[in-house]
Write a protein that holds these residues in place. Structure first.
Motif, short mmCIF file in Angstrom:
data_model
loop_
_atom_site.label_atom_id
_atom_site.label_comp_id
_atom_site.label_asym_id
_atom_site.label_seq_id
_atom_site.Cartn_x
_atom_site.Cartn_y
_atom_site.Cartn_z
N GLU A 159 0.83 -1.21 0.00
CA GLU A 159 0.00 0.00 0.00
C GLU A 159 0.86 1.25 0.00
OE1 GLU A 159 -3.68 2.11 2.42
OE2 GLU A 159 -3.07 0.05 2.91
N THR A 160 1.93 1.25 0.77
CA THR A 160 2.84 2.40 0.80
C THR A 160 3.47 2.64 -0.57
OG1 THR A 160 3.33 2.03 3.14
CG2 THR A 160 4.90 3.36 1.89
N ALA A 161 3.87 1.55 -1.24
CA ALA A 161 4.56 1.68 -2.51
C ALA A 161 3.62 1.94 -3.68
CB ALA A 161 5.40 0.43 -2.79
N PHE A 162 2.45 1.29 -3.69
CA PHE A 162 1.62 1.29 -4.90
C PHE A 162 0.16 1.68 -4.69
CE2 PHE A 162 4.85 -2.15 -5.33
CZ PHE A 162 5.65 -1.53 -6.29
N GLY A 163 -0.26 1.88 -3.44
CA GLY A 163 -1.62 2.29 -3.19
C GLY A 163 -2.51 1.16 -2.69
N ARG A 164 -3.67 1.54 -2.17
CA ARG A 164 -4.57 0.58 -1.55
C ARG A 164 -5.15 -0.42 -2.54
NH1 ARG A 164 -7.29 -0.41 3.09
NH2 ARG A 164 -6.11 1.22 4.11
N ALA A 165 -5.39 0.00 -3.79
CA ALA A 165 -5.99 -0.92 -4.76
C ALA A 165 -5.08 -2.12 -5.01
CB ALA A 165 -6.28 -0.19 -6.07
N VAL A 166 -3.77 -1.89 -5.15
CA VAL A 166 -2.82 -2.99 -5.35
C VAL A 166 -2.78 -3.87 -4.10
CG1 VAL A 166 -0.38 -3.58 -5.67
CG2 VAL A 166 -1.43 -1.78 -7.06
N ARG A 167 -2.76 -3.24 -2.95
CA ARG A 167 -2.76 -4.02 -1.70
C ARG A 167 -3.98 -4.95 -1.64
NH1 ARG A 167 -2.73 -2.50 4.41
NH2 ARG A 167 -4.09 -4.13 5.22
N ASN A 168 -5.15 -4.41 -1.92
CA ASN A 168 -6.37 -5.21 -1.80
C ASN A 168 -6.42 -6.33 -2.83
OD1 ASN A 168 -7.17 -3.57 0.29
ND2 ASN A 168 -8.58 -2.34 -0.94
#
Length: 240
Positions: free
Chosen positions: A138-147
């Motif tokens: 999430e820190t590197a690429f945002g919440r959408a990638v994390r989810n």
């Protein structure tokens, strides 16, 4: 070229140094021996992270090759990595045109598959590894990638493992940049304050290395890559 990683001098004999498409690379404490014996190693030049090898394992070799691509004599269109005990299938080390053809069909070639839910692999030994990965993503690429990654990792499927892979050179460079965006802040956090990140103990030797092994399948998923799994006996393929 496939770079076969070894971390002790006596393990060099386990590597394939005869094939022009397989090159042993010493890491960590093996670098001094490699320097004396004219063998490739991860401590050459100023842009290297050999000192992190006990924490990152073969990723110090991945970093070194990534940062020195323009200096390495390598006519192959692809970059691969293996371990001294997990060599690439023989045809990948001896038939570059076959590899070229497979990379027109697949984005990633792998020979150490794991059929499981990714986030369950380390549940017993490293129960807080994936929360640390989610935060880093999430820190590197945002919440959408994390989810998206979290959803993928909870579903059983076949995926590559153990930093054993072959990628086209351009894809390899992209993968290395992507991984480093995840790993570098975690290394920095551990250096600033050794201990827990989301409950995952970064001070423990090899914990970041175990984490790095899970980044390849996550990278493949979020980029929608097609993975081919291959074995000895020339090559046979597992269904995905």
């Amino acid at each position: 070229m496939i770079y076969q990683v070894f971390h002790r001098p006596e393990l060099f004999a386990s590597c394939d140094s005869r094939s022009p498409h397989n090159r042993p690379i010493g890491v960590g404490a093996a670098a001094d021996w490699c320097r004396k014996n004219g063998t490739l190693h991860d401590a050459a030049g100023s842009d290297q992270i050999n000192h992190l090898n006990q924490r990152l394992n073969e990723w110090t070799a991945i970093y070194w090759v990534w940062r020195h691509l323009s200096e390495i004599e390598d006519a192959d269109r692809w970059i691969g990595f293996s371990h001294y005990r997990r060599p690439a299938p023989a045809f990948m080390r001896s038939e570059p045109e076959t590899v070229n053809g497979l990379l027109s069909e697949y984005d990633v070639l792998s020979w150490v598959p794991n059929l499981s839910a990714l986030d369950q692999q380390a549940a017993a030994a490293h129960p807080r590894m994936f929360p640390a990965i989610w935060t880093a993503l999430e820190t590197a690429f945002g919440r959408a990638v994390r989810n998206e990654a979290a959803l993928f990792c909870g579903s059983p499927m076949l995926h590559p493992f153990a930093n054993c892979f072959v990628l086209a050179k351009e894809r390899f460079a992209d993968y290395a940049v992507w991984c480093w965006r995840v790993l570098q802040p975690l290394i920095g956090a551990a250096d600033r304050s050794p201990g827990l990140v989301d409950g995952f103990d970064l001070s423990q030797a090899r914990n970041l290395a175990f984490l790095s092994e899970r980044l390849l399948p996550i990278y493949c998923m979020v980029h929608r890559l097609k993975v081919g799994f291959f074995f000895e006996g020339h090559y046979s393929r597992l269904p995905q």
